[in-house]
Design a protein around this motif. Structure first.
Motif, PDB file in Angstrom:
ATOM      1  N   MET A   1      38.802  31.180  39.555  1.00  0.00           N
ATOM      2  CA  MET A   1      38.665  32.824  40.482  1.00  0.00           C
ATOM      3  C   MET A   1      40.080  32.921  40.889  1.00  0.00           C
ATOM      4  SD  MET A   1      38.173  34.120  43.299  1.00  0.00           S
ATOM      5  CE  MET A   1      37.660  33.771  44.342  1.00  0.00           C
ATOM      6  N   PHE A   2      39.600  34.106  40.493  1.00  0.00           N
ATOM      7  CA  PHE A   2      41.196  34.869  41.425  1.00  0.00           C
ATOM      8  C   PHE A   2      41.803  36.198  41.922  1.00  0.00           C
ATOM      9  CE2 PHE A   2      45.441  37.460  38.912  1.00  0.00           C
ATOM     10  CZ  PHE A   2      46.237  37.008  39.537  1.00  0.00           C
ATOM     11  N   ARG A   3      41.662  35.328  43.156  1.00  0.00           N
ATOM     12  CA  ARG A   3      41.580  36.999  43.779  1.00  0.00           C
ATOM     13  C   ARG A   3      43.137  37.665  44.161  1.00  0.00           C
ATOM     14  NH1 ARG A   3      40.167  34.778  49.816  1.00  0.00           N
ATOM     15  NH2 ARG A   3      37.635  34.275  48.275  1.00  0.00           N
ATOM     16  N   VAL A   4      43.191  38.662  44.079  1.00  0.00           N
ATOM     17  CA  VAL A   4      44.097  39.545  43.921  1.00  0.00           C
ATOM     18  C   VAL A   4      44.301  40.787  45.603  1.00  0.00           C
ATOM     19  CG1 VAL A   4      45.082  41.357  42.394  1.00  0.00           C
ATOM     20  CG2 VAL A   4      44.637  39.630  41.669  1.00  0.00           C
ATOM     21  N   ALA A   5      44.980  41.031  46.271  1.00  0.00           N
ATOM     22  CA  ALA A   5      45.927  41.362  47.399  1.00  0.00           C
ATOM     23  C   ALA A   5      45.204  43.055  46.804  1.00  0.00           C
ATOM     24  CB  ALA A   5      46.742  40.907  48.558  1.00  0.00           C
TER      25      ALA A   5
ATOM     26  N   GLY B   1      35.574  43.312  36.813  1.00  0.00           N
ATOM     27  CA  GLY B   1      36.071  42.504  38.015  1.00  0.00           C
ATOM     28  C   GLY B   1      35.792  43.079  39.255  1.00  0.00           C
ATOM     29  N   HIS B   2      35.539  42.147  40.651  1.00  0.00           N
ATOM     30  CA  HIS B   2      34.697  42.152  41.778  1.00  0.00           C
ATOM     31  C   HIS B   2      34.906  42.349  42.401  1.00  0.00           C
ATOM     32  CE1 HIS B   2      31.343  41.412  44.184  1.00  0.00           C
ATOM     33  NE2 HIS B   2      32.102  40.620  44.614  1.00  0.00           N
ATOM     34  N   PHE B   3      35.018  44.067  43.547  1.00  0.00           N
ATOM     35  CA  PHE B   3      35.773  43.927  45.342  1.00  0.00           C
ATOM     36  C   PHE B   3      34.981  43.547  46.171  1.00  0.00           C
ATOM     37  CE2 PHE B   3      36.981  47.618  41.490  1.00  0.00           C
ATOM     38  CZ  PHE B   3      38.272  47.335  41.947  1.00  0.00           C
ATOM     39  N   THR B   4      36.320  42.942  46.507  1.00  0.00           N
ATOM     40  CA  THR B   4      35.282  42.130  47.580  1.00  0.00           C
ATOM     41  C   THR B   4      34.896  42.870  49.297  1.00  0.00           C
ATOM     42  OG1 THR B   4      37.435  41.233  48.538  1.00  0.00           O
ATOM     43  CG2 THR B   4      36.685  40.307  46.667  1.00  0.00           C
ATOM     44  N   THR B   5      34.888  42.171  50.285  1.00  0.00           N
ATOM     45  CA  THR B   5      34.382  42.912  51.601  1.00  0.00           C
ATOM     46  C   THR B   5      36.026  42.915  52.210  1.00  0.00           C
ATOM     47  OG1 THR B   5      34.552  40.656  52.122  1.00  0.00           O
ATOM     48  CG2 THR B   5      32.323  42.139  51.977  1.00  0.00           C
TER      49      THR B   5
ATOM     50  N   ILE C   1      39.960  41.977  44.875  1.00  0.00           N
ATOM     51  CA  ILE C   1      39.722  41.899  43.380  1.00  0.00           C
ATOM     52  C   ILE C   1      39.998  40.747  43.139  1.00  0.00           C
ATOM     53  CG2 ILE C   1      41.678  43.305  42.134  1.00  0.00           C
ATOM     54  CD1 ILE C   1      39.328  44.405  40.967  1.00  0.00           C
ATOM     55  N   GLN C   2      38.570  40.218  42.196  1.00  0.00           N
ATOM     56  CA  GLN C   2      38.361  38.874  42.317  1.00  0.00           C
ATOM     57  C   GLN C   2      37.862  38.835  40.711  1.00  0.00           C
ATOM     58  OE1 GLN C   2      36.935  37.231  46.274  1.00  0.00           O
ATOM     59  NE2 GLN C   2      35.415  36.990  44.348  1.00  0.00           N
ATOM     60  N   PHE C   3      38.420  38.268  39.867  1.00  0.00           N
ATOM     61  CA  PHE C   3      38.471  38.020  38.083  1.00  0.00           C
ATOM     62  C   PHE C   3      37.931  36.291  38.873  1.00  0.00           C
ATOM     63  CE2 PHE C   3      41.836  40.753  38.908  1.00  0.00           C
ATOM     64  CZ  PHE C   3      41.199  42.035  38.136  1.00  0.00           C
ATOM     65  N   ASN C   4      36.474  36.073  37.956  1.00  0.00           N
ATOM     66  CA  ASN C   4      35.723  35.448  37.456  1.00  0.00           C
ATOM     67  C   ASN C   4      36.226  33.889  36.595  1.00  0.00           C
ATOM     68  OD1 ASN C   4      33.289  35.678  40.557  1.00  0.00           O
ATOM     69  ND2 ASN C   4      32.781  37.649  38.699  1.00  0.00           N
ATOM     70  N   TRP C   5      37.062  34.104  35.889  1.00  0.00           N
ATOM     71  CA  TRP C   5      36.479  33.656  34.684  1.00  0.00           C
ATOM     72  C   TRP C   5      38.346  33.229  33.974  1.00  0.00           C
ATOM     73  CZ3 TRP C   5      31.997  31.462  33.651  1.00  0.00           C
ATOM     74  CH2 TRP C   5      30.638  33.222  34.324  1.00  0.00           C
ATOM     75  N   ILE C   6      39.714  33.482  34.786  1.00  0.00           N
ATOM     76  CA  ILE C   6      40.803  33.619  33.679  1.00  0.00           C
ATOM     77  C   ILE C   6      41.203  31.659  33.717  1.00  0.00           C
ATOM     78  CG2 ILE C   6      43.450  33.753  34.618  1.00  0.00           C
ATOM     79  CD1 ILE C   6      42.288  36.743  35.622  1.00  0.00           C
TER      80      ILE C   6
ATOM     81  N   PRO D   1      25.091  43.809  40.051  1.00  0.00           N
ATOM     82  CA  PRO D   1      25.826  42.763  40.758  1.00  0.00           C
ATOM     83  C   PRO D   1      27.114  44.280  42.022  1.00  0.00           C
ATOM     84  CG  PRO D   1      26.638  42.442  38.878  1.00  0.00           C
ATOM     85  CD  PRO D   1      25.882  43.549  38.986  1.00  0.00           C
ATOM     86  N   PRO D   2      26.615  44.276  43.042  1.00  0.00           N
ATOM     87  CA  PRO D   2      27.583  45.154  44.273  1.00  0.00           C
ATOM     88  C   PRO D   2      28.844  44.693  43.758  1.00  0.00           C
ATOM     89  CG  PRO D   2      25.275  43.898  45.379  1.00  0.00           C
ATOM     90  CD  PRO D   2      25.429  43.402  43.842  1.00  0.00           C
ATOM     91  N   GLY D   3      29.573  45.094  43.867  1.00  0.00           N
ATOM     92  CA  GLY D   3      30.783  45.100  43.333  1.00  0.00           C
ATOM     93  C   GLY D   3      31.572  45.560  42.683  1.00  0.00           C
ATOM     94  N   ASP D   4      30.803  44.913  41.175  1.00  0.00           N
ATOM     95  CA  ASP D   4      31.251  45.067  39.979  1.00  0.00           C
ATOM     96  C   ASP D   4      31.843  46.098  39.316  1.00  0.00           C
ATOM     97  OD1 ASP D   4      30.896  41.803  40.438  1.00  0.00           O
ATOM     98  OD2 ASP D   4      29.664  42.020  38.750  1.00  0.00           O
TER      99      ASP D   4
END
Lengths: 105, 551
Positions: free
Chosen positions: B53-57, B83-87, B91-96, B346-349
């Motif tokens: 999982m790759f988390r981007v600021a 992508g999934h926007f977080t709290t 933003i996170q990408f799940n399968w990189i 899913p919330p945030g996707d």
């Protein structure tokens, strides 16, 4: 987090496999009897006691380039020899998210 | 928008080259996983259930349209198309794939986006009010100060190996949209009696295994002293924070164990040593940062344009406008919140196609700017009121006009057991079921403002402690069990929720929430009394009775 090999006691309650994530892409893989990794659970080496589990885990962790994060996971083996994940977490790892994805690969 | 300078661009590009070499050495076996893990975490790369999982600021939640398009490109090219926007305004990408991560980072670096300090025991992405710079009545744009702290703390050696992760949030409005009281340091912009800008500083907030609401450590720190004051806090934490026990390592534990008075004395002592040093900020530095934030050339527009008056006849538009459109500091403009919580999703996707389309809409209607909020929604911060009807139609075509912002289906949820290696239970399917259960807009509207937060483990990424209704998934005897709390809130009156009783099974959660809501509707004194106020007035008992009477 404690690494699997630092766990002093490994107790297993039934048939188990060693699973990990493939290093280059993170895909879920299982340790095979041929000392390799496979994405197919049916190819996994089954261990049924703690000593065998520890030995399989040690051998798996030693392969640091092929896969990472190796640990022992429970499985169920049917009368026909079919292997199924032993809990929901492993079921999700095997078959993917339970929620549908916006876009399928 | 903020314009990054050459120093930032060089830093980000050098980081990409460095990480490319580290990945190459990892894949060749030159680096072991133990050696590599810290390096990948410093670049936002986790190993999760299914993949990396790759988390981007997204610093202070501000994105340019070209940056959102580039995030869409990463989703499409290197991941599975979403992508999934977080709290945390990430933003996170799940399968990189690890092998492709340097390319993804390089593509992001071209538009000034990076993943530094989105994980690891360092200063995380400094977050802020997603309405910063456009909210009526704010003291001043809090992003100026967020940016100052970002610059000072990025790759700062003293803050790169803290006892645990460290989170700062800043707000400049009376209504706290940045949840500052659940952060390690919360900053609230205020003015003193001389009219000078400064900060009320709060410390020791946080959720997880041991939740605490932050306490005020100082009522006013002048803006020029804020870096030295933060550094004094960090130094005390670095010196006394526990490193022997991960569960006791956050600053909230230190503040709790020392007590806020002793902790503040320690900080004060440290501060007196450093406050008149080079850490004191010159006005020119602030002015330079301020000058790099550019604001749109707003037109003089009427308060109520004809387009809006005519569209008001459409009840669907009105439902959306009342729910999703907020007042702007400039007459004739609005802030539009875009719900990433459509029914059953899913919330945030957001899909790559939705991100590209939103970037286009931002260009057309919001001067090319998008915001990301901690509630996992997006916002367009500068929409002319005359454009609201056209924007609504365009959003509706994208499936992004669900009028549920701040209503019961505007659910915050962590990825849970579907993605996360730490989770014990699923979060997203619970959220999906609840959005279906309360999909009727009239019912949701009747219920009014009600925030549900769901976490799949005690780490509380879904902020369940501060949900008006909080849902925590745990594992018990191999089954998913959910504990329900009520009465939490994350705003300026932040509070932790109280447990209503024993945990319930996966299939029962939606029924329990329905019971809690029905109890509220029966118990509220008048329609204007919000759920959170009814709980405050009556406590947990009447809700507990209703939920467990038949269970």
């Amino acid at each position: 987090m404690t690494s699997p090999l630092e766990q002093k006691k490994i107790r297993i309650a039934g048939p188990s496999v060693v699973t990990a994530n493939r290093t280059w892409d993170g895909a879920v893989v299982y340790r095979t009897a041929a000392k390799d990794w496979s994405a197919d659970l049916s190819q996994a080496a089954i261990v049924c006691n703690s000593d065998d589990a520890k030995a399989l885990l040690a051998e798996s962790v030693a392969d640091d380039v092929g896969a990472v994060g190796a640990y022992i996971a429970p499985v169920q083996v049917g009368d026909d020899g079919k292997i199924e994940p032993g809990n929901l977490r492993e079921q999700i790892r095997r078959t993917g998210v339970t929620i549908g994805q916006p876009v399928q690969a | 928008m903020y314009a990054y300078d050459e120093i930032d661009r060089t830093l980000v590009n050098e980081r990409v080259s460095e990480f490319r070499d580290q990945v190459k050495r990892r894949l060749s076996g030159e680096l072991t996983e133990d050696e590599f893990k810290l390096l990948r975490l410093q670049n936002g790369v986790y190993l999760q259930l299914h993949a990396y999982m790759f988390r981007v600021a997204i610093p202070y939640g501000t994105l340019a349209s070209k940056q959102l398009r580039r995030l869409a490109h990463v989703a499409r090219t290197y991941d599975r198309g979403y992508g999934h926007f977080t709290t945390r305004q990430n933003i996170q990408f799940n399968w990189i794939k690890l092998a492709e991560l340097p390319d993804a980072l390089a593509d992001l670096a071209e538009v000034g986006i990076h993943a530094m300090q989105t994980s690891g025991n360092n200063m995380r992405n400094v977050t802020s009010d997603q309405w910063a710079g456009v909210a009526p009545g704010e003291i001043e744009d809090p992003r100026i100060w967020s940016e100052l702290i970002r610059q000072h703390t990025t790759l700062h050696p003293e803050f790169s190996f803290l006892p645990r992760k460290f989170k700062i949030a800043i707000t400049a409005s009376d209504h706290d949209r940045a949840a500052i009281k659940i952060h390690d340091i919360g900053l609230r912009l205020v003015r003193n009696e001389k009219g000078e800008t400064g900060f009320e500083v709060l410390v020791g907030g946080g959720l997880g295994r041991t939740p605490f609401i932050a306490k005020t450590i100082k009522h006013f720190v002048h803006g020029r002293d804020i870096l030295s004051y933060i550094e004094a806090i960090l130094r005390v934490y670095n010196q006394y924070g526990r490193r022997d026990n991960i569960y006791k390592a956050r600053i909230k534990i230190l503040v709790h164990e020392l007590g806020i008075e002793k902790f503040s004395r320690e900080v004060e002592d440290e501060w007196q040593h450093i406050r008149n040093s080079s850490l004191q900020i010159d006005d020119e530095v602030i002015e330079d940062i301020r000058s790099r934030f550019t604001y749109p050339a707003y037109e003089k527009l009427p308060h109520m344009p004809d387009e809006l008056r005519q569209a008001a006849a459409d009840p669907d538009f009105e439902a959306w406008r009342k729910n999703s459109v907020a007042a702007h500091k400039v007459q004739g403009y609005s802030i539009v919140t875009i719900s990433l919580k459509p029914t059953g999703k899913p919330p945030g996707d957001a899909t790559a196609e939705q991100m590209d389309a939103l970037a286009d809409l931002a260009d057309k209607y919001s001067f090319g700017e998008i915001r990301v909020g901690h509630e996992q929604n997006l916002a367009l911060p500068h929409v002319a009121k005359r454009d609201l009807p056209a924007l609504w139609k365009a959003l509706d075509k994208l499936g992004l006009a669900t009028p549920n912002v701040n209503l019961i289906t505007d659910i915050i949820a962590c990825p849970g057991l579907d993605y996360c290696s730490l989770a014990n239970a699923r979060s997203i399917p619970i959220a999906q079921e609840l959005t279906r259960r309360f999909a009727n807009h009239e019912l949701a509207n009747l219920i009014g403002r009600l925030h549900i937060n769901i976490s799949g483990c005690i780490n509380a990424c879904g902020h369940h402690h501060v949900g008006h209704i909080g849902i925590l998934g745990v594992e018990k005897n191999g089954e998913e069990v959910y504990q329900i709390t009520i009465g939490g809130r994350a705003d300026e009156n932040a509070a932790l929720g109280n447990l209503i009783g024993p945990g319930v099974k996966f299939d029962e959660v939606a029924d329990v929430v329905e019971d809690v809501v029905e109890a509220y509707l029966a118990l509220r004194e008048r329609p204007e009394e919000l759920f959170i106020d009814t709980v405050k007035r009556l406590g947990v008992e009447p809700f507990k009775e209703r939920v467990y009477a038949t269970r």
